[in-house]
Design a protein around this motif. Structure first.
Motif, PDB file in Angstrom:
ATOM      1  N   ARG A   1       5.758  -1.513 -10.753  1.00 20.67           N
ATOM      2  CA  ARG A   1       4.942  -1.689 -11.956  1.00 20.67           C
ATOM      3  C   ARG A   1       5.294  -2.981 -12.697  1.00 20.67           C
ATOM      4  NH1 ARG A   1       2.539   3.293 -14.362  1.00 20.67           N
ATOM      5  NH2 ARG A   1       2.605   4.895 -12.742  1.00 20.67           N
ATOM      6  N   ASP A   2       5.847  -3.940 -11.976  1.00 16.22           N
ATOM      7  CA  ASP A   2       6.249  -5.186 -12.631  1.00 16.22           C
ATOM      8  C   ASP A   2       5.086  -6.165 -12.781  1.00 16.22           C
ATOM      9  OD1 ASP A   2       8.826  -4.205 -12.706  1.00 16.22           O
ATOM     10  OD2 ASP A   2       9.351  -5.083 -10.761  1.00 16.22           O
ATOM     11  N   GLY A   3       4.052  -6.023 -11.966  1.00 14.87           N
ATOM     12  CA  GLY A   3       2.920  -6.939 -12.018  1.00 14.87           C
ATOM     13  C   GLY A   3       1.877  -6.500 -13.023  1.00 14.87           C
ATOM     14  N   VAL A   4       0.750  -7.219 -13.046  1.00 15.92           N
ATOM     15  CA  VAL A   4      -0.355  -6.895 -13.946  1.00 15.92           C
ATOM     16  C   VAL A   4      -0.959  -5.546 -13.565  1.00 15.92           C
ATOM     17  CG1 VAL A   4      -2.635  -7.603 -14.763  1.00 15.92           C
ATOM     18  CG2 VAL A   4      -0.849  -9.332 -14.345  1.00 15.92           C
ATOM     19  N   VAL A   5      -1.090  -5.317 -12.263  1.00 19.53           N
ATOM     20  CA  VAL A   5      -1.635  -4.051 -11.768  1.00 19.53           C
ATOM     21  C   VAL A   5      -0.549  -3.336 -10.976  1.00 19.53           C
ATOM     22  CG1 VAL A   5      -3.387  -2.965 -10.332  1.00 19.53           C
ATOM     23  CG2 VAL A   5      -3.957  -5.021 -11.635  1.00 19.53           C
ATOM     24  N   PRO A   6      -0.167  -2.105 -11.337  1.00 19.41           N
ATOM     25  CA  PRO A   6       0.842  -1.358 -10.579  1.00 19.41           C
ATOM     26  C   PRO A   6       0.427  -1.195  -9.117  1.00 19.41           C
ATOM     27  CG  PRO A   6       0.414  -0.288 -12.674  1.00 19.41           C
ATOM     28  CD  PRO A   6      -0.629  -1.356 -12.517  1.00 19.41           C
ATOM     29  N   GLU A   7       1.420  -1.150  -8.236  1.00 20.72           N
ATOM     30  CA  GLU A   7       1.150  -1.001  -6.808  1.00 20.72           C
ATOM     31  C   GLU A   7       1.368   0.450  -6.377  1.00 20.72           C
ATOM     32  OE1 GLU A   7       3.153  -3.784  -4.309  1.00 20.72           O
ATOM     33  OE2 GLU A   7       3.026  -5.390  -5.794  1.00 20.72           O
ATOM     34  N   ILE A   8       0.493   0.886  -5.492  1.00 23.64           N
ATOM     35  CA  ILE A   8       0.547   2.266  -5.007  1.00 23.64           C
ATOM     36  C   ILE A   8       1.520   2.384  -3.848  1.00 23.64           C
ATOM     37  CG2 ILE A   8      -1.290   2.096  -3.268  1.00 23.64           C
ATOM     38  CD1 ILE A   8      -2.386   4.749  -4.361  1.00 23.64           C
ATOM     39  N   ARG A   9       2.021   3.589  -3.638  1.00 24.60           N
ATOM     40  CA  ARG A   9       2.869   3.853  -2.470  1.00 24.60           C
ATOM     41  C   ARG A   9       2.524   5.217  -1.887  1.00 24.60           C
ATOM     42  NH1 ARG A   9       9.486   4.411  -1.680  1.00 24.60           N
ATOM     43  NH2 ARG A   9       9.331   5.031   0.510  1.00 24.60           N
ATOM     44  N   ALA A  10       2.566   5.298  -0.553  1.00 24.73           N
ATOM     45  CA  ALA A  10       2.380   6.561   0.152  1.00 24.73           C
ATOM     46  C   ALA A  10       3.716   7.049   0.682  1.00 24.73           C
ATOM     47  CB  ALA A  10       1.400   6.383   1.303  1.00 24.73           C
ATOM     48  N   PHE A  11       4.003   8.337   0.492  1.00 25.40           N
ATOM     49  CA  PHE A  11       5.237   8.957   0.980  1.00 25.40           C
ATOM     50  C   PHE A  11       4.868   9.988   2.045  1.00 25.40           C
ATOM     51  CE2 PHE A  11       6.055   7.644  -3.337  1.00 25.40           C
ATOM     52  CZ  PHE A  11       7.390   7.251  -3.388  1.00 25.40           C
ATOM     53  N   ARG A  12       5.466   9.880   3.226  1.00 22.22           N
ATOM     54  CA  ARG A  12       5.389  10.991   4.172  1.00 22.22           C
ATOM     55  C   ARG A  12       6.311  12.098   3.667  1.00 22.22           C
ATOM     56  NH1 ARG A  12       5.686   6.678   7.963  1.00 22.22           N
ATOM     57  NH2 ARG A  12       3.807   6.503   9.264  1.00 22.22           N
ATOM     58  N   CYS A  13       5.865  13.327   3.773  1.00 22.15           N
ATOM     59  CA  CYS A  13       6.695  14.415   3.254  1.00 22.15           C
ATOM     60  C   CYS A  13       6.456  15.713   4.014  1.00 22.15           C
ATOM     61  CB  CYS A  13       6.433  14.619   1.757  1.00 22.15           C
ATOM     62  SG  CYS A  13       4.707  14.897   1.329  1.00 22.15           S
ATOM     63  N   THR A  14       7.291  16.703   3.720  1.00 22.21           N
ATOM     64  CA  THR A  14       7.216  18.015   4.350  1.00 22.21           C
ATOM     65  C   THR A  14       7.299  19.081   3.268  1.00 22.21           C
ATOM     66  OG1 THR A  14       8.344  17.163   6.310  1.00 22.21           O
ATOM     67  CG2 THR A  14       8.289  19.545   6.050  1.00 22.21           C
ATOM     68  N   ILE A  15       6.471  20.114   3.388  1.00 24.74           N
ATOM     69  CA  ILE A  15       6.549  21.239   2.456  1.00 24.74           C
ATOM     70  C   ILE A  15       7.865  21.972   2.713  1.00 24.74           C
ATOM     71  CG2 ILE A  15       5.415  23.298   1.566  1.00 24.74           C
ATOM     72  CD1 ILE A  15       3.707  20.767   1.327  1.00 24.74           C
ATOM     73  N   SER A  16       8.716  22.034   1.681  1.00 20.60           N
ATOM     74  CA  SER A  16      10.066  22.558   1.905  1.00 20.60           C
ATOM     75  C   SER A  16      10.358  23.862   1.166  1.00 20.60           C
ATOM     76  CB  SER A  16      11.109  21.503   1.495  1.00 20.60           C
ATOM     77  OG  SER A  16      10.911  21.105   0.146  1.00 20.60           O
ATOM     78  N   ASP A  17       9.511  24.237   0.215  1.00 23.55           N
ATOM     79  CA  ASP A  17       9.729  25.479  -0.526  1.00 23.55           C
ATOM     80  C   ASP A  17       8.421  25.855  -1.198  1.00 23.55           C
ATOM     81  OD1 ASP A  17      11.020  27.665  -1.507  1.00 23.55           O
ATOM     82  OD2 ASP A  17      11.939  26.631  -3.210  1.00 23.55           O
ATOM     83  N   ILE A  18       8.162  27.138  -1.349  1.00 27.18           N
ATOM     84  CA  ILE A  18       6.901  27.620  -1.925  1.00 27.18           C
ATOM     85  C   ILE A  18       7.208  28.761  -2.876  1.00 27.18           C
ATOM     86  CG2 ILE A  18       4.613  28.581  -1.429  1.00 27.18           C
ATOM     87  CD1 ILE A  18       4.921  27.510   1.435  1.00 27.18           C
TER      88      ILE A  18
END
Length: 442
Positions: free
Chosen positions: A116-133
């Motif tokens: 979020r240091d620039g004029v427009v924040p940058e997006i990021r994608a995270f690979r993840c796993t459902i670990s608890d429900i």
């Protein structure tokens, strides 16, 4: 995840103050929704009871475009909030409240604090796993280490799971596990049901909040111009003339008192789907385009002037439309068709199939009787289907693919609709009526 799918998810992932959110459609033309977490928009982060005024909340899209917030609603039990925004056209999104299981793979999108240091924040994608429900939500574990600065700012981001060829929004991230100096690859998420509850409890300008569905479900008129694509036509003038003729017929019959896609979805529910199809398929655009095309064809064949609830009930006894979200050839899921709920269809009625495939299928109709496709009538029904639907063997019925029927009656007879270089709408209507009657009677 394909590049196209990734771009679609990115474009609906928005910045909400110092956090993130997901832009989704509402079943209205007046506004759309942003799903986020309440702590992103609290006056005092530690006090969940007081949220900022709508005009004080900054929301911007991936490219930096700001969105005007009209109203703010928070959950009374969960860290979840709903923003009404205007000035944006949002495409349909598939979502589900109960399609999460332990160890499922998923993707999570948001705007980390260290981007979020620039004029427009940058997006990021995270690979993840459902670990608890648990009852109200679930946890995800990121596939790579994430420190505090990486994770701060992603609260309110969407978690997506791949089901039946579709990326499904299944939850919104709201909290990190652990303290600031600990690892943060475990994140807590709230179920989509929290947002359904917010919608059910609130009003905007004294009108109940719109369902979290695409606006085209409001009225078949919203879909009319997309019916009968006839993409295989060689002469574009004839193609456009036939499309216009069929669409004008539909426009004349679709009076304000006609059933809407949403009303039919509420009335018939899972009975609209091929056995085994997940419930979120009920909001697929292709399903309702197919319904509208079937109505127009049936109005021709039956020579009726009014499209109302009584006509729909009668139609389902003679031509029962079932939808699958599959993009494969429909003959690959004939056994699922045989296990579908065919209650109410006359013995000599047609089972009409449509699926999420572009263009006509290789075969228009099945030559195998439906009852001979049932190899194991004792197998348990899909738990997502109507539990009250009786499970019994199908009886012999004709199965026809709707797009194949259009190909037989229109596309493959293109030259028949122009006489001496001229197109006559009245003549075309008669030809279409005769062609569909003959095809349905086979």
């Amino acid at each position: 995840m394909t590049a196209g799918t990734s771009d679609q998810i990115k474009n609906r992932t928005v910045v909400v103050a110092e956090g993130s959110g997901v832009l989704v459609p509402a079943m209205t033309t007046n506004y759309a929704y942003v799903l986020t977490v309440s702590h992103n928009i609290r006056v005092n982060r530690a006090d969940p009871s007081v949220l900022r005024n709508a005009e004080d909340i900054e929301v911007q899209m991936l490219d930096g475009t700001p969105l005007a917030v009209l109203a703010v609603f928070g959950s009374i039990t969960e860290d979840a909030a709903l923003l009404l925004v205007s000035g944006v056209n949002v495409g349909p999104i598939a979502y589900a409240t109960k399609n999460v299981q332990f160890d499922d793979r998923a993707w999570f999108y948001g705007y980390p604090g260290n981007r979020r240091d620039g004029v427009v924040p940058e997006i990021r994608a995270f690979r993840c796993t459902i670990s608890d429900i648990d009852r109200s939500g679930f946890c995800i574990e990121t596939s790579s280490f994430a420190n505090y600065r990486e994770v701060v700012g992603v609260s309110g981001g969407g978690v997506y799971k791949h089901i039946d060829g579709e990326w499904l929004l299944v939850g919104i991230e709201y909290s990190m596990e652990g303290r600031e100096n600990e690892s943060h690859n475990w994140l807590k998420c709230v179920n989509m049901s929290a947002f359904e509850e917010i919608i059910a409890r609130n009003t905007y300008r004294d009108i109940a909040l719109a369902h979290l569905f695409p606006p085209f479900l409001l009225d078949f008129q919203n879909l009319l111009e997309q019916t009968f694509p006839l993409d295989a036509f060689e002469c574009q003038d004839t193609r456009q003339a036939l499309r216009t003729t069929l669409q004008q017929l539909g426009r004349a019959k679709l009076t304000p008192g006609c059933p809407s896609p949403h009303s039919l979805m509420q009335k018939f529910g899972d009975r609209l789907l091929v056995h085994g199809s997940p419930r979120f398929r009920l909001t697929d655009r292709k399903l309702w385009l197919s319904w509208l095309e079937l109505f127009i064809v049936s109005l021709l064949v039956d020579e009726v002037d009014e499209f109302d609830d009584a006509y729909v009930e009668g139609l389902r006894k003679r031509r029962l439309l079932l939808y699958s979200g599959s993009t494969e050839e429909w003959t690959r899921f004939l056994e699922d068709i045989a296990h579908s709920n065919l209650d109410g269809l006359d013995v000599d009625g047609l089972v009409m199939i449509c699926n999420n495939r572009d263009g006509p299928p290789s075969k228009t109709r099945s030559k195998i009787r439906v009852d001979r496709l049932v190899t194991d009538i004792s197998r348990p029904a899909n738990p997502q289907l109507d539990i009250d639907a009786p499970r019994k063997p199908a009886t012999a019925r004709t199965v026809v693919h709707l797009d194949g029927l259009h190909a037989d009656c229109i596309t493959r007879r293109e030259e028949d609709y122009v006489s001496e270089g001229e197109f006559n709408p009245a003549t075309a209507i008669n030809q279409l009526t005769e062609a569909y009657r003959a095809a349905i009677a086979q």
